[in-house]
Write a protein that holds these residues in place. Structure first.
Motif, PDB file in Angstrom:
ATOM      1  N   PRO B 353       0.824  -1.215   0.000  1.00 59.93           N
ATOM      2  CA  PRO B 353       0.000   0.000   0.000  1.00 59.93           C
ATOM      3  C   PRO B 353       0.858   1.265   0.000  1.00 59.93           C
ATOM      4  CG  PRO B 353       0.151  -0.862   2.233  1.00 59.93           C
ATOM      5  CD  PRO B 353       1.078  -1.697   1.353  1.00 59.93           C
ATOM      6  N   GLY B 354       0.183   2.402   0.104  1.00 58.71           N
ATOM      7  CA  GLY B 354       0.878   3.678   0.247  1.00 58.71           C
ATOM      8  C   GLY B 354       1.584   4.073  -1.035  1.00 58.71           C
ATOM      9  N   PRO B 355       2.434   5.107  -0.936  1.00 55.37           N
ATOM     10  CA  PRO B 355       3.095   5.627  -2.142  1.00 55.37           C
ATOM     11  C   PRO B 355       3.922   4.582  -2.885  1.00 55.37           C
ATOM     12  CG  PRO B 355       3.248   7.225  -0.365  1.00 55.37           C
ATOM     13  CD  PRO B 355       2.645   5.991   0.240  1.00 55.37           C
ATOM     14  N   ILE B 356       4.699   3.771  -2.159  1.00 58.02           N
ATOM     15  CA  ILE B 356       5.514   2.774  -2.879  1.00 58.02           C
ATOM     16  C   ILE B 356       4.600   1.743  -3.537  1.00 58.02           C
ATOM     17  CG2 ILE B 356       5.923   1.268  -0.852  1.00 58.02           C
ATOM     18  CD1 ILE B 356       8.360   1.976  -3.800  1.00 58.02           C
ATOM     19  N   GLY B 357       3.500   1.411  -2.877  1.00 55.57           N
ATOM     20  CA  GLY B 357       2.562   0.470  -3.482  1.00 55.57           C
ATOM     21  C   GLY B 357       1.923   1.042  -4.730  1.00 55.57           C
ATOM     22  N   ALA B 358       1.670   2.355  -4.713  1.00 53.54           N
ATOM     23  CA  ALA B 358       1.027   2.995  -5.861  1.00 53.54           C
ATOM     24  C   ALA B 358       1.927   2.993  -7.090  1.00 53.54           C
ATOM     25  CB  ALA B 358       0.617   4.428  -5.506  1.00 53.54           C
ATOM     26  N   VAL B 359       3.245   2.854  -6.886  1.00 52.76           N
ATOM     27  CA  VAL B 359       4.135   2.737  -8.052  1.00 52.76           C
ATOM     28  C   VAL B 359       4.573   1.299  -8.314  1.00 52.76           C
ATOM     29  CG1 VAL B 359       4.968   5.099  -7.950  1.00 52.76           C
ATOM     30  CG2 VAL B 359       6.230   3.332  -6.715  1.00 52.76           C
ATOM     31  N   LEU B 360       4.597   0.474  -7.254  1.00 57.42           N
ATOM     32  CA  LEU B 360       5.075  -0.899  -7.440  1.00 57.42           C
ATOM     33  C   LEU B 360       3.967  -1.822  -7.959  1.00 57.42           C
ATOM     34  CD1 LEU B 360       7.546  -2.677  -7.183  1.00 57.42           C
ATOM     35  CD2 LEU B 360       6.954  -3.087  -4.782  1.00 57.42           C
ATOM     36  N   SER B 361       2.790  -1.772  -7.330  1.00 59.03           N
ATOM     37  CA  SER B 361       1.737  -2.715  -7.717  1.00 59.03           C
ATOM     38  C   SER B 361       1.352  -2.584  -9.188  1.00 59.03           C
ATOM     39  CB  SER B 361       0.502  -2.526  -6.824  1.00 59.03           C
ATOM     40  OG  SER B 361       0.852  -2.584  -5.454  1.00 59.03           O
ATOM     41  N   PRO B 362       1.109  -1.367  -9.719  1.00 63.30           N
ATOM     42  CA  PRO B 362       0.714  -1.280 -11.140  1.00 63.30           C
ATOM     43  C   PRO B 362       1.804  -1.772 -12.084  1.00 63.30           C
ATOM     44  CG  PRO B 362       0.309   0.806 -10.005  1.00 63.30           C
ATOM     45  CD  PRO B 362       1.125  -0.045  -9.084  1.00 63.30           C
ATOM     46  N   GLN B 363       3.044  -1.630 -11.672  1.00 67.59           N
ATOM     47  CA  GLN B 363       4.110  -2.116 -12.554  1.00 67.59           C
ATOM     48  C   GLN B 363       4.230  -3.630 -12.500  1.00 67.59           C
ATOM     49  OE1 GLN B 363       7.601   0.499 -13.376  1.00 67.59           O
ATOM     50  NE2 GLN B 363       7.378   0.977 -11.191  1.00 67.59           N
ATOM     51  N   LEU B 364       4.004  -4.224 -11.320  1.00 69.06           N
ATOM     52  CA  LEU B 364       4.091  -5.679 -11.210  1.00 69.06           C
ATOM     53  C   LEU B 364       2.959  -6.355 -11.988  1.00 69.06           C
ATOM     54  CD1 LEU B 364       4.999  -6.101  -7.411  1.00 69.06           C
ATOM     55  CD2 LEU B 364       6.492  -6.609  -9.350  1.00 69.06           C
ATOM     56  N   THR B 365       1.767  -5.739 -11.965  1.00 71.73           N
ATOM     57  CA  THR B 365       0.602  -6.378 -12.598  1.00 71.73           C
ATOM     58  C   THR B 365       0.364  -5.897 -14.020  1.00 71.73           C
ATOM     59  OG1 THR B 365      -0.893  -4.629 -11.834  1.00 71.73           O
ATOM     60  CG2 THR B 365      -0.605  -6.536 -10.375  1.00 71.73           C
ATOM     61  N   GLY B 366       1.042  -4.840 -14.442  1.00 69.33           N
ATOM     62  CA  GLY B 366       0.644  -4.123 -15.644  1.00 69.33           C
ATOM     63  C   GLY B 366      -0.325  -3.019 -15.220  1.00 69.33           C
ATOM     64  N   VAL B 367      -0.145  -1.813 -15.764  1.00 68.36           N
ATOM     65  CA  VAL B 367      -0.901  -0.656 -15.286  1.00 68.36           C
ATOM     66  C   VAL B 367      -2.409  -0.855 -15.436  1.00 68.36           C
ATOM     67  CG1 VAL B 367      -1.255   1.838 -15.550  1.00 68.36           C
ATOM     68  CG2 VAL B 367       1.037   0.885 -15.739  1.00 68.36           C
ATOM     69  N   ALA B 368      -2.818  -1.573 -16.487  1.00 75.44           N
ATOM     70  CA  ALA B 368      -4.255  -1.729 -16.731  1.00 75.44           C
ATOM     71  C   ALA B 368      -4.963  -2.391 -15.546  1.00 75.44           C
ATOM     72  CB  ALA B 368      -4.480  -2.548 -17.998  1.00 75.44           C
ATOM     73  N   ASP B 369      -4.252  -3.289 -14.811  1.00 78.88           N
ATOM     74  CA  ASP B 369      -4.884  -4.007 -13.697  1.00 78.88           C
ATOM     75  C   ASP B 369      -4.911  -3.220 -12.399  1.00 78.88           C
ATOM     76  OD1 ASP B 369      -5.237  -6.044 -15.428  1.00 78.88           O
ATOM     77  OD2 ASP B 369      -4.232  -7.574 -14.226  1.00 78.88           O
ATOM     78  N   ASN B 370      -4.193  -2.111 -12.343  1.00 76.09           N
ATOM     79  CA  ASN B 370      -4.201  -1.272 -11.130  1.00 76.09           C
ATOM     80  C   ASN B 370      -4.224   0.191 -11.567  1.00 76.09           C
ATOM     81  OD1 ASN B 370      -4.163  -2.498  -8.426  1.00 76.09           O
ATOM     82  ND2 ASN B 370      -2.360  -3.608  -9.143  1.00 76.09           N
ATOM     83  N   ALA B 371      -5.122   0.490 -12.517  1.00 73.90           N
ATOM     84  CA  ALA B 371      -5.064   1.782 -13.215  1.00 73.90           C
ATOM     85  C   ALA B 371      -5.347   2.970 -12.303  1.00 73.90           C
ATOM     86  CB  ALA B 371      -6.047   1.780 -14.382  1.00 73.90           C
ATOM     87  N   SER B 372      -6.072   2.757 -11.194  1.00 76.96           N
ATOM     88  CA  SER B 372      -6.397   3.907 -10.342  1.00 76.96           C
ATOM     89  C   SER B 372      -5.276   4.240  -9.361  1.00 76.96           C
ATOM     90  CB  SER B 372      -7.700   3.631  -9.567  1.00 76.96           C
ATOM     91  OG  SER B 372      -7.532   2.539  -8.689  1.00 76.96           O
ATOM     92  N   LEU B 373      -4.337   3.308  -9.124  1.00 82.06           N
ATOM     93  CA  LEU B 373      -3.332   3.555  -8.084  1.00 82.06           C
ATOM     94  C   LEU B 373      -2.373   4.713  -8.375  1.00 82.06           C
ATOM     95  CD1 LEU B 373      -2.393   0.042  -6.643  1.00 82.06           C
ATOM     96  CD2 LEU B 373      -3.894   1.806  -5.713  1.00 82.06           C
ATOM     97  N   PRO B 374      -1.934   4.914  -9.640  1.00 86.33           N
ATOM     98  CA  PRO B 374      -1.054   6.068  -9.862  1.00 86.33           C
ATOM     99  C   PRO B 374      -1.725   7.406  -9.531  1.00 86.33           C
ATOM    100  CG  PRO B 374      -0.905   4.535 -11.696  1.00 86.33           C
ATOM    101  CD  PRO B 374      -2.046   4.070 -10.842  1.00 86.33           C
ATOM    102  N   TYR B 375      -3.042   7.399  -9.392  1.00 88.84           N
ATOM    103  CA  TYR B 375      -3.758   8.633  -9.035  1.00 88.84           C
ATOM    104  C   TYR B 375      -4.023   8.737  -7.532  1.00 88.84           C
ATOM    105  CZ  TYR B 375      -4.479   9.108 -14.017  1.00 88.84           C
ATOM    106  OH  TYR B 375      -4.264   9.249 -15.365  1.00 88.84           O
ATOM    107  N   ALA B 376      -3.623   7.719  -6.760  1.00 88.70           N
ATOM    108  CA  ALA B 376      -3.886   7.725  -5.318  1.00 88.70           C
ATOM    109  C   ALA B 376      -2.838   8.559  -4.607  1.00 88.70           C
ATOM    110  CB  ALA B 376      -3.894   6.283  -4.795  1.00 88.70           C
TER     111      ALA B 376
END
Lengths: 208, 476
Positions: B353-376
């Motif tokens: 979670p948090g800021p590192i999660g907002a950049v790590l999770s979308p990259q691990l899954t592909g941005v399409a699967d976590n598309a809202s996180l870069p805006y969190a």
């Protein structure tokens, strides 16, 4: 393609297509420590930092380690003490039952009141003692299962900062870095002492 | 998903915990309605910020240490394949066995088979983000093996049938009274008069797990660091549950993300100074264990290391996003983030979670699967200031926003705006219309109402600059 070959091929492909944005590092200055080990101010800093994290610290003249340990055990109500085979014989107190660890089962170790060990090196700035499983420290389980750990540190073992400690340690040995008694910050991020490891840590600083 | 052999690949869906059930704004809205959660988070993050700040101020070369941390990690990523081969050789030479897992499914299968081979039906676990990420506990349970979490916060989460919400303190969303209730309800044989004093709660966990430590034959851990040149693995902890798991069982299985390798023994000196102060706000955490393969007569006789990709190769392939792999999981960025402090970790959907999660999770899954996180994020930059290895999280967020799929309405509006601005008469007319629009209220109509769902539309000025200029010219 094995998983190993697959992962390594992926990583090589990733790097081939993408030059790094963070520049390749030049040398970055790292503080190496400039105070000779064992200086009185380093030993005093170690004492303060240990106390700050709820370890109890005692000073003992070289000849009187056994007496100091005996007083610690008496005050704690400990009646059984386990020691590693290579502990200096004159450190053992005569006031309690002393068991020498010869591959004792874990349950037996857990049933003993206290353990007495030496240390490999201590870091003043962080209030850390490091055990490297040397003959006067024993295997890792020994300093883990009894609820009271008494650790003897000689002045020459006290360095200033973490990199100096790493310089003196041998990487292949099992190492345990200890900074105060077992603790947790898991409840509301406040530090509380006493979870699974020894709940009391006493450090005896000798004078030579 | 199509994958190509030997090409960087994202983490598979349907296994592990990198994707949430709903987008961040929807999950955050629910969290924001929980006043108790917000009080718990504010209390905990305020405490840790003060502690961390005080011990960082003691270090005269903190800036140099951060720069060194970043330099070591950048060098590591540039040489990742060779360092992993070096690590493998060193661990093997010391009597350990190294396994490679391309993704979560493979890692879960490898660990399950290793546990089965021992005949054990229970494993004890040291807190590990990697095993959370791959959903190892669920995989073990499906195979009839009971995983026992031994970290106090993980135990609180496991007993409470809950999800972790913080990298360092997974139960940060629970206060002491809630923890007491979970223990009284779920911990067999617990004292019914248990108080909510943290010391009493810690003592209850000690009693609860003691027999598990003494009798369990297999442990699973993560690793904070792995030294390529020596084959040494390190686990940084506080309670002693890590020492128990790393020392007492016959078999130790460590699951490690491939980015955790560091080149040299001396590099540990940098990270052991950075991590505790940034993480728990201590000069040094109570216990750090280091082991190198098997040591006869001391600790486990079977030592395994599982090297996990699970999307990391895809992160490495992005020259901007790659620095997310530098993370040492201290969680300082969570503790300073104004968004995290209000929503908590569950809203991010991922174990990171948090800021590192907002950049790590979308990259691990592909941005399409976590598309809202870069805006969190409000892009305030507090995470960058706090990061002990200088990860430029705001820049990665902006970079990923560029990759996220954008709604068609947004593209249509941008195209219309560009056309209007190219045509002065249209532009003047639009500005006059905006002035009249003040009576329309502070929200935009669909499909643009997403913009005004969480903010008011600014009031248009009574007069445009062009109108003011024209009137000023005629009056003088």
């Amino acid at each position: 393609m094995s998983a190993r070959e697959e992962v390594l091929a992926r990583l090589r492909a990733a790097l081939a297509g993408a030059p790094p944005v963070v520049p390749a590092p030049g040398p970055v200055p790292r503080r190496q420590g400039d105070r000779p080990p064992g200086r009185p101010e380093l030993v005093e800093l170690l004492r303060q930092r240990l106390v700050d994290y709820r370890a109890e610290v005692h000073r003992a003249a070289g000849a009187d380690v056994a007496g100091t340990v005996a007083a610690i055990l008496a005050a704690a109500g400990a009646r059984t003490l386990v020691v590693p085979a290579g502990l200096p014989a004159d450190w053992r107190p005569g006031t309690v039952e002393v068991v020498v660890d010869e591959d004792l089962p874990a349950a037996r170790l857990a049933g003993l009141d206290a353990v007495l060990t030496a240390a490999a090196v201590a870091v003043a700035e962080t209030g850390t003692i490091v055990l490297d499983a040397g003959a006067d420290q024993g295997r890792r389980a020994l300093s883990l299962l009894p609820d009271l750990h008494v650790c003897v540190v000689r002045p020459a073992q006290v360095v200033g900062i973490v990199p100096e400690a790493l310089d003196r340690l041998t990487p292949g040995r099992p190492l345990t870095w200890i900074s105060g008694p077992s603790a947790t910050s898991d409840i509301e991020l406040s530090r509380v002492e006493g979870v699974h490891g020894p709940r009391r840590l006493h450090v005896v600083l000798t004078d030579g | 998903m199509r994958t190509f052999l030997g090409m960087p690949t994202t983490a598979p869906a349907g296994v592990g915990h990198l994707r949430g059930d709903e987008p961040f704004p929807a999950a955050a809205r629910k969290a924001l309605g929980d006043a108790q959660l917000r009080r718990n988070l504010r209390h905990a993050t305020t405490t840790i910020r003060a502690k961390s700040g005080a011990v960082i101020d003691e270090v005269p070369d903190w800036a140099e240490l951060r720069a060194a941390g970043r330099a070591i990690k950048a060098d590591t990523m540039a040489r990742l394949p060779e360092l992993l081969e070096q690590l493998e050789a060193a661990v093997t030479a010391a009597g350990g066995v190294v396994h490679w897992a391309a993704d979560a499914v493979e890692a879960n299968r490898i660990v399950t088979e290793l546990v089965r081979a021992t005949g054990a039906d229970r494993v004890m676990k040291v807190k590990s983000m990697a095993t959370q990420e791959i959903g190892l506990n669920e995989a073990l349970e499906a195979a009839g093996i009971e995983p026992v979490e031994t970290d106090l916060a993980e135990l609180i989460v496991q007993l409470g049938n809950d999800k972790p919400s913080h990298i360092l303190v997974p139960a940060i969303h629970r206060n002491r009274a809630e923890i007491r209730e979970i223990f009284r309800r779920e911990m067999p044989g617990v004292d019914p008069d248990l108080t909510d004093e943290p010391a009493a709660l810690a003592a209850a966990a000690r009693r609860h797990l003691r027999q598990t430590f003494l009798s369990t034959k297999v442990a699973v851990s993560g690793a904070n660091f792995a030294v390529a040149e020596t084959g040494t693995l390190a686990v940084v902890e506080s309670e002693g549950n890590g020492r128990m798991c790393l020392t007492l069982p016959e078999t130790l299985i460590t699951v490690m993300g491939i980015e955790k390798v560091i080149p040299t023994w001396a590099d540990l000196g940098v990270f052991l100074q950075l991590l505790p102060r940034a993480s728990t706000g201590e000069r040094m955490n109570p216990y750090t264990s280091m082991w190198t393969g098997v040591t006869p007569g001391d600790g486990p006789r079977q030592v395994h290391l599982v090297l996990l990709d699970n999307g990391r190769s895809a992160v490495l392939a992005d020259p901007v996003g790659r620095q997310a792999l530098h993370c040492i999981r201290c969680s300082a960025c969570l503790n300073v983030c104004p968004v995290y402090e209000r929503t908590g970790g569950h809203a991010y959907g991922s174990v990171y979670p948090g800021p590192i999660g907002a950049v790590l999770s979308p990259q691990l899954t592909g941005v399409a699967d976590n598309a809202s996180l870069p805006y969190a994020s409000s892009l305030c930059g507090a995470c960058f200031d706090a990061c002990p290895v200088l990860i430029d999280i705001p820049s990665i967020l902006v970079h990923l926003r560029g990759q996220a799929p954008h709604p068609r309405a947004e593209a249509a509006a941008m195209a219309a705006a560009a056309y209007t601005m190219d045509h002065p008469r249209l532009y003047a007319a639009a500005q006059r219309a905006a002035g009249l629009g003040r009576v329309a209220g502070r929200a935009l109509p669909p499909p643009l109402n997403g913009w005004t769902a969480s903010r008011d539309l600014p009031a248009a000025p009574p007069q445009t600059f062009r109108q003011w200029w024209a009137e000023r010219g005629s009056g003088s």
